[in-house]
Design a protein around this motif. Sequence first.
Motif, PDB file in Angstrom:
ATOM      1  N   SER A 113       8.023  -0.371  11.785  1.00 43.21           N
ATOM      2  CA  SER A 113       6.703  -0.259  12.414  1.00 43.21           C
ATOM      3  C   SER A 113       6.007   1.028  12.009  1.00 43.21           C
ATOM      4  O   SER A 113       4.779   1.122  12.070  1.00 43.21           O
ATOM      5  N   VAL A 114       6.775   2.024  11.598  1.00 45.92           N
ATOM      6  CA  VAL A 114       6.210   3.261  11.054  1.00 45.92           C
ATOM      7  C   VAL A 114       5.779   3.045   9.609  1.00 45.92           C
ATOM      8  O   VAL A 114       4.652   3.387   9.217  1.00 45.92           O
ATOM      9  N   LEU A 115       6.633   2.431   8.818  1.00 41.05           N
ATOM     10  CA  LEU A 115       6.363   2.269   7.394  1.00 41.05           C
ATOM     11  C   LEU A 115       5.129   1.412   7.129  1.00 41.05           C
ATOM     12  O   LEU A 115       4.373   1.675   6.183  1.00 41.05           O
ATOM     13  N   ARG A 116       4.889   0.399   7.964  1.00 38.08           N
ATOM     14  CA  ARG A 116       3.774  -0.520   7.703  1.00 38.08           C
ATOM     15  C   ARG A 116       2.418   0.171   7.834  1.00 38.08           C
ATOM     16  O   ARG A 116       1.420  -0.332   7.307  1.00 38.08           O
ATOM     17  N   GLU A 117       2.363   1.329   8.525  1.00 42.31           N
ATOM     18  CA  GLU A 117       1.102   2.057   8.650  1.00 42.31           C
ATOM     19  C   GLU A 117       0.841   2.977   7.450  1.00 42.31           C
ATOM     20  O   GLU A 117      -0.208   3.611   7.376  1.00 42.31           O
ATOM     21  N   LEU A 118       1.775   3.032   6.507  1.00 51.11           N
ATOM     22  CA  LEU A 118       1.601   3.868   5.309  1.00 51.11           C
ATOM     23  C   LEU A 118       1.050   3.084   4.127  1.00 51.11           C
ATOM     24  O   LEU A 118       0.495   3.679   3.200  1.00 51.11           O
ATOM     25  N   GLY A 119       1.227   1.783   4.139  1.00 45.30           N
ATOM     26  CA  GLY A 119       0.783   0.974   3.011  1.00 45.30           C
ATOM     27  C   GLY A 119       1.704  -0.214   2.849  1.00 45.30           C
ATOM     28  O   GLY A 119       2.350  -0.661   3.812  1.00 45.30           O
ATOM     29  N   VAL A 120       1.812  -0.722   1.628  1.00 50.19           N
ATOM     30  CA  VAL A 120       2.706  -1.851   1.352  1.00 50.19           C
ATOM     31  C   VAL A 120       4.063  -1.275   0.960  1.00 50.19           C
ATOM     32  O   VAL A 120       4.304  -0.928  -0.199  1.00 50.19           O
ATOM     33  N   ILE A 121       4.936  -1.153   1.947  1.00 47.17           N
ATOM     34  CA  ILE A 121       6.259  -0.578   1.725  1.00 47.17           C
ATOM     35  C   ILE A 121       7.263  -1.723   1.767  1.00 47.17           C
ATOM     36  O   ILE A 121       7.469  -2.343   2.811  1.00 47.17           O
ATOM     37  N   THR A 122       7.873  -2.028   0.639  1.00 46.75           N
ATOM     38  CA  THR A 122       8.755  -3.181   0.531  1.00 46.75           C
ATOM     39  C   THR A 122      10.202  -2.747   0.344  1.00 46.75           C
ATOM     40  O   THR A 122      10.488  -1.672  -0.187  1.00 46.75           O
ATOM     41  N   GLN A 123      11.079  -3.610   0.772  1.00 43.76           N
ATOM     42  CA  GLN A 123      12.505  -3.362   0.595  1.00 43.76           C
ATOM     43  C   GLN A 123      12.879  -3.609  -0.856  1.00 43.76           C
ATOM     44  O   GLN A 123      12.485  -4.611  -1.440  1.00 43.76           O
ATOM     45  N   ALA A 124      13.632  -2.678  -1.439  1.00 38.53           N
ATOM     46  CA  ALA A 124      14.038  -2.813  -2.833  1.00 38.53           C
ATOM     47  C   ALA A 124      14.844  -4.092  -3.018  1.00 38.53           C
ATOM     48  O   ALA A 124      15.619  -4.498  -2.141  1.00 38.53           O
ATOM     49  N   GLN A 125      14.660  -4.736  -4.149  1.00 35.53           N
ATOM     50  CA  GLN A 125      15.351  -5.990  -4.421  1.00 35.53           C
ATOM     51  C   GLN A 125      16.804  -5.720  -4.779  1.00 35.53           C
ATOM     52  O   GLN A 125      17.134  -5.327  -5.891  1.00 35.53           O
TER      53      GLN A 125
END
Length: 353
Positions: free
Chosen positions: A332-344
């Motif tokens: 919920s913190v990361l989503r306010e920074l931009g498109v933060i995706t989990q590494a594949q």
Amino acid sequence: MTDFTVNWPTAYPKLDVTAEFRTFDEDFLVSEITNRKLHESGPHLYLQIEKRGANTQWLARQLANHAKLDLKDVGYAGLKDRHAVTRQWFSLPIKNTEPDLTHLFSKEEFTLLAKGYYGVKLKRGALGGNAFRIVLRNVQGDQASINQRLELIRNQGVPNYFGEQRFGHDFENLKQAQHLFETGKRPRNRQKASMYMSAARSYLFNNMLAKRIEENCWDTPINGEVFGFAGSLRGFIQENTSEERTRLREQRIHPSCALWGKGDSLSQTDLLALEQEQAQRFPVLAAGLEKQGMKQERRATRMLLPDLFWHWLDDSTLVLRFNLASGYFATSVLRELGVITQAQRDIENESLE
């Protein structure tokens, strides 16, 4: 079958930023914060274990096997990731003598950090919170804008969404909840039934919070407000006193939304209408939670991060540090920074709370 979505709004304007997290296990470090003072003796042995490459339930089974206990006797406060470095507390009952766990801790993936004794078993949710250290890699975007956004988050907080992982891969937990509510057939595994109902409750809450964000009142009270505290499931009705306004201004209390269940809601007028509207969008989930006996509770709409700190390792690598109350989600913190995706990395879907 209901069409579920996690396309909920953010509180702040979108940044043109992309990044990846959990590229390596060491990039996601979670340490439980205990609020218990341990003793030199007692009926329950408490172990603080650092683990990697193993989820909480798998380690609990290993502890039960090595200590010759039933799995239900092993206590832990919350689920932690497999693909991370996590420091977590477990409890074991002492029946006659302390179990010999030497063989378990001879494995590289497990390290015993501390131990002590306490009077009762460690139960789910019984911790002071979690401390996170998260490394974002391949960061693309204006560094000054990211720093400004992090300052804003530290001062104002973020919406207290439940993380998407709560709902399972391809919404499987929500689908199972809907099946449970429609048929009345609970799975034999009580833990799975609890997980499905929790997913349904969380989904309704997120939709209520999303509506408050759309109406620009996620961090400010509206008519009929119910205030709550960080990490608490309780609330109190808005009184509009000067003391209450001071507490709100000082961020000691927060607006809230319902965790749906049976019983009358504390919310009134505008807030009650908003919550009922969102619950009625998903009648099977709302009615099912009531029928299954889930008690209606509250959850704060705002998550504060006054101890958020960060530094750049280089132009594309950012390290974040912050603490969260139990049941709050780092995503919920990361989503306010931009498109933060989990590494594949072929990572299975697990909890980030």
